[in-house]
Design an enzyme around this catalytic site. Structure first.
Site, PDB file in Angstrom:
ATOM      1  N   SER A 586       0.841  -1.188   0.000  1.00 21.99           N
ATOM      2  CA  SER A 586       0.000   0.000   0.000  1.00 21.99           C
ATOM      3  C   SER A 586       0.889   1.257   0.000  1.00 21.99           C
ATOM      4  O   SER A 586       1.675   1.434  -0.925  1.00 21.99           O
ATOM      5  CB  SER A 586      -0.965  -0.031   1.185  1.00 21.99           C
ATOM      6  OG  SER A 586      -2.007   0.884   1.016  1.00 21.99           O
ATOM      7  N   ASP A 672      -9.668  -3.703  -5.634  1.00 23.83           N
ATOM      8  CA  ASP A 672      -9.167  -2.841  -4.558  1.00 23.83           C
ATOM      9  C   ASP A 672      -9.726  -1.436  -4.722  1.00 23.83           C
ATOM     10  O   ASP A 672      -9.633  -0.839  -5.798  1.00 23.83           O
ATOM     11  CB  ASP A 672      -7.637  -2.822  -4.621  1.00 23.83           C
ATOM     12  CG  ASP A 672      -6.989  -2.195  -3.396  1.00 23.83           C
ATOM     13  OD1 ASP A 672      -7.711  -1.549  -2.610  1.00 23.83           O
ATOM     14  OD2 ASP A 672      -5.774  -2.354  -3.235  1.00 23.83           O
ATOM     15  N   HIS A 707      -8.218  -4.954  -1.237  1.00 24.70           N
ATOM     16  CA  HIS A 707      -6.949  -4.396  -0.769  1.00 24.70           C
ATOM     17  C   HIS A 707      -6.164  -5.399   0.070  1.00 24.70           C
ATOM     18  O   HIS A 707      -4.928  -5.408   0.060  1.00 24.70           O
ATOM     19  CB  HIS A 707      -7.224  -3.136   0.059  1.00 24.70           C
ATOM     20  CG  HIS A 707      -6.011  -2.299   0.317  1.00 24.70           C
ATOM     21  ND1 HIS A 707      -5.301  -1.696  -0.696  1.00 24.70           N
ATOM     22  CD2 HIS A 707      -5.376  -1.958   1.464  1.00 24.70           C
ATOM     23  CE1 HIS A 707      -4.285  -1.016  -0.188  1.00 24.70           C
ATOM     24  NE2 HIS A 707      -4.309  -1.171   1.127  1.00 24.70           N
TER      25      HIS A 707
END
Length: 738
Positions: A586, A672, A707
């Site tokens: 991320s 995501d 995610h």
């Protein structure tokens, strides 16, 4: 060392369709922006071609993946239970069953004691054992049944009505973190007709169980509304209790510790606002407690004491114009908040400390519970509530500070946290873990300070913590800042300059990489890999200033800290300089992209998980998910030319250059909503075109995931085995140490 990967055909090459982006007199030609259209069959075909190429290039890693997966599975007690936690008249817990992907959420009735209800015996959880039926067990939700026939399953939240008869739960079957809300009648064992689509995290019942409060996100996935659903009515009639129109604010809801007040929080990383609703007053409306115009970053708990309502605040207001950057804890009667802020009297309970960051605080009927961070380590303290509130008594005069007790543990690097399931409980539930101590659950007896061990997570396969070592080390950044590192290794590994190493980091949003046990990581350590966690600026390990030194126009400190960490690993002899890999996810993926541009020859391999590598493009478009909310983290490049120029100077995708890039794997998910798949898809194309090393650069896209990757614990283990096999193969560390 970088082992050659399996030969394969040429990688997919996306066509170039220039898209011009102009801001502050600067024009950037983006050749691959067309990949953003996920409805375009050509985009899906390209991602599928990338997956096929990745599978071909890494095919020889499959035996290693299988071995790592088997090691994870062999060390995990697959049939297990959590320690029951009491709320009202029920004990709640989750259990897992060997061969099943998801937890089963259960409860069992609490026995009514012969004596007072607040005795320790009344709060001693029932004895449960893995695989042994629990008498009187009632299943609230079976995640395996819910997931049947679905490509993805995640539970986004659940809550029980005060009388224990209703169970509200939210389910995501796509991976986009958008949920369908249902309500189960626990007596009948069936769902009510009420179904609410596209809800966000956060749901709570009213005191009488007739209404349900929940959160809704807008089209850019920003939580902006609190709605109220009356059971038995159409969702279209649900009242909007609160709506936040500022696109840079995040909205959430919670309950006070005593569950009397609904708390609505609005804010960002720099200031916040709190509103509250008395759930015991049916006609009550949402009231403002502390407004955003005061620019105070805070969190609150409301509670009653001696018949009056009080507010507990964790805040950075400080005194005499100086902000308490590491937070302080104060308490005040609720009536004070009807006055202008300058006239309010907040009594300090925990003063500001430059060396200690206050993370949170809550109350029980008898104690104040404070979570804090000191020397990178998160721990907890407890104080009698009467001492914390003594100064509110006008006859008390000068009073001593509350006498806080702090549990002692025998390790240098650990993480301890506390929670209170029911504020009337005479115990607090305490969680404890370290890098090589599996998670433990304690009950902390508030009156005596006694720690009662309720469970230590079993690790199978002959695990012995003495086989491993965790140590604190410090790297020195370019500007002289000392950066803490956690160095993990097999006890037999020596600093002889020959070892493979993996450096992991995050460094954003004040998120700390705290010590925690991880079974998958043992598979790397057992292959001689030295695992180094770099606690770089932008995280919260050393308090608020550590975070502020790694955000906005100081963001590059995050990247130089990480490179300094890798340099230290080589200079200290823990690794062969040619056998160092890096990994992050991320915002940590942005970190990986930035350091590869800055120091491509430092690393032999890199894994970037759901990487935020096209940060500038994303944050320039407030219509994209979360973009406007990011301005308090990175700055606003739309309005500020300096922010635009600074972000453009480090955003990974725009700074790819001809260089000897290492072996790279970008791992992403098609659904995501936090970091869109298009970012790594574009980045991989740019890297391949620029790299002069000839090393493989691959893109792996989970087509039915979000995610956090694919859902289900076995799928998560497979994902981690894939990442670690990629790293171990690139470092020449496939074999277990003798």
């Amino acid at each position: 060392m970088n082992e050659a990967l399996s030969p394969a055909s040429a990688p997919p090459v996306a066509k170039k369709v220039p898209t011009l982006r102009t801001h502050h007199g600067d024009t950037f030609a983006d050749q691959y922006e067309w990949l953003r259209d996920k409805e375009n069959p050509e985009v899906v075909a390209h991602l599928e071609a990338e997956n096929a190429y990745t599978e071909a290039v890494t095919a020889d890693q499959q035996p290693l993946r299988d071995a790592i997966f088997a090691e994870i599975k062999g060390r995990t007690q697959e049939t297990d239970l959590s320690v029951p936690s009491r709320l009202d008249d029920w004990w709640y817990y989750a259990r897992t069953v060997e061969g099943q992907q998801y937890p089963i959420y259960c409860r069992v009735a609490a026995e009514r004691p012969a004596g007072p209800a607040d005795t320790l015996a009344s709060w001693t959880p029932p004895t449960v054992a893995p695989g042994v039926p629990v008498p009187g067990e009632r299943v609230l939700l079976d995640g395996n049944a819910e997931a049947e026939g679905q490509p993805f399953f995640a539970l986004g939240g659940a809550t029980v009505s005060r009388d224990g008869s209703l169970y509200a739960y939210a389910v995501d079957n796509a991976g986009d973190e958008t949920f369908t809300l249902r309500i189960k009648d626990l007596e009948a064992g069936e769902d009510l007709p009420d179904v609410i689509e596209r809800v966000f995290y956060g749901l709570e019942f009213s005191a009488d169980g007739r209404r349900l409060y929940y959160v809704v996100a807008d089209e850019s996935w920003r939580p902006h509304q609190i709605r109220v659903h009356t059971l038995g009515t159409p969702a279209e009639q649900d009242e909007v209790l609160f709506e936040e129109r500022d696109v840079a604010q995040w909205t959430s809801l919670d309950l006070s510790s005593d569950r009397r007040w609904l708390l609505v929080s609005i804010g960002n990383s720099e200031y916040s606002e709190t509103r509250y609703l008395d759930l015991h007053a049916p006609e009550a409306r949402l009231e403002l407690l502390l407004g955003r115009e005061e620019r105070v970053l805070h969190a609150v708990d409301l509670f009653e004491h001696d018949g009056a309502a009080h507010v507990l605040l964790v805040h950075n207001r400080g005194s005499e114009g100086a902000k308490a950057v590491n937070n302080m804890v104060s308490v005040a009667p609720l009536a004070e908040f009807a006055k202008p802020l300058a006239e309010q009297h907040w009594q300090t309970v925990v003063p500001h400390d430059d060396a200690v960051k206050v993370e949170s605080a809550e109350v029980t009927t008898s104690h104040l519970v404070v979570s804090l961070r000191r020397d990178t380590i998160e721990t907890v303290r407890f104080a009698p509530l009467t001492e914390a509130l003594a100064a509110l008594n006008p006859t008390a005069g000068g009073r001593p500070a509350p006498s806080f007790a702090e549990p002692a543990f025998g390790e240098e690097l650990y993480t301890a946290g506390a929670s209170v399931s029911d504020y009337r409980a005479p115990v607090a539930r305490l969680s404890y873990t370290s890098y090589f101590t599996p998670p433990r659950v304690y009950d902390y007896v508030l009156a005596t300070g006694e720690l009662i061990l309720r469970k230590e997570t079993p690790v199978l396969g002959g695990y012995d913590p003495s086989d491993y070592v965790a140590e604190r080390a410090w790297a020195t950044a370019d500007d002289g800042t000392r950066v803490p590192l956690s160095v993990l290794r097999r006890a037999s590994v020596r600093p002889d300059g020959t070892n493979p190493a993996l450096v992991y980091g995050y460094g954003s949003y004040e998120v700390s990489m705290d010590p925690a046990f991880a079974i998958p990581r043992l598979s790397l350590l057992d292959r001689g890999v030295v695992f180094v966690i770099a606690h770089i600026r932008g995280g919260g390990e050393l308090g608020r200033r550590w975070y502020e030194d790694g955000k906005k126009l100081r963001k590059k400190n995050t990247f130089t800290d990480f490179v300094a960490a890798a340099d230290w690993v080589a200079a200290a002899g823990w690794a062969d300089p040619q056998r160092i890999a890096c990994m992050g996810g991320s915002a940590g993926g942005l970190l990986i992209g930035a350091v590869l541009n800055a120091a491509p020859k430092r690393f032999a391999a890199a894994v970037a998980q759901v990487p935020f590598v096209d940060a500038l493009t994303t944050i320039l478009d407030p219509e994209l998910p979360l973009s406007a909310l990011e301005w308090e983290e990175w700055g606003n490049p739309i309005e500020d030319a300096d922010v635009y120029a600074y972000m453009k100077s480090y955003s990974p995708y725009e700074n790819v250059r001809p260089a000897d890039y290492p072996t790279v794997a970008a791992v992403t998910s098609f659904n995501d909503t936090r970091v869109l798949y298009v970012e790594p898809a574009k980045w991989v194309q740019a890297l391949r075109e620029a790299s002069t090393s000839g090393r493989p650069i691959v893109l792996k896209t989970e087509m039915d995931a979000g995610h956090g990757g694919a859902s289900g614990r076995y799928e998560a283990w497979k994902d981690r085995a894939w990442d670690y096999a990629f790293i171990a193969s690139a470092l020449g560390a496939r074999e277990l140490l003798a």
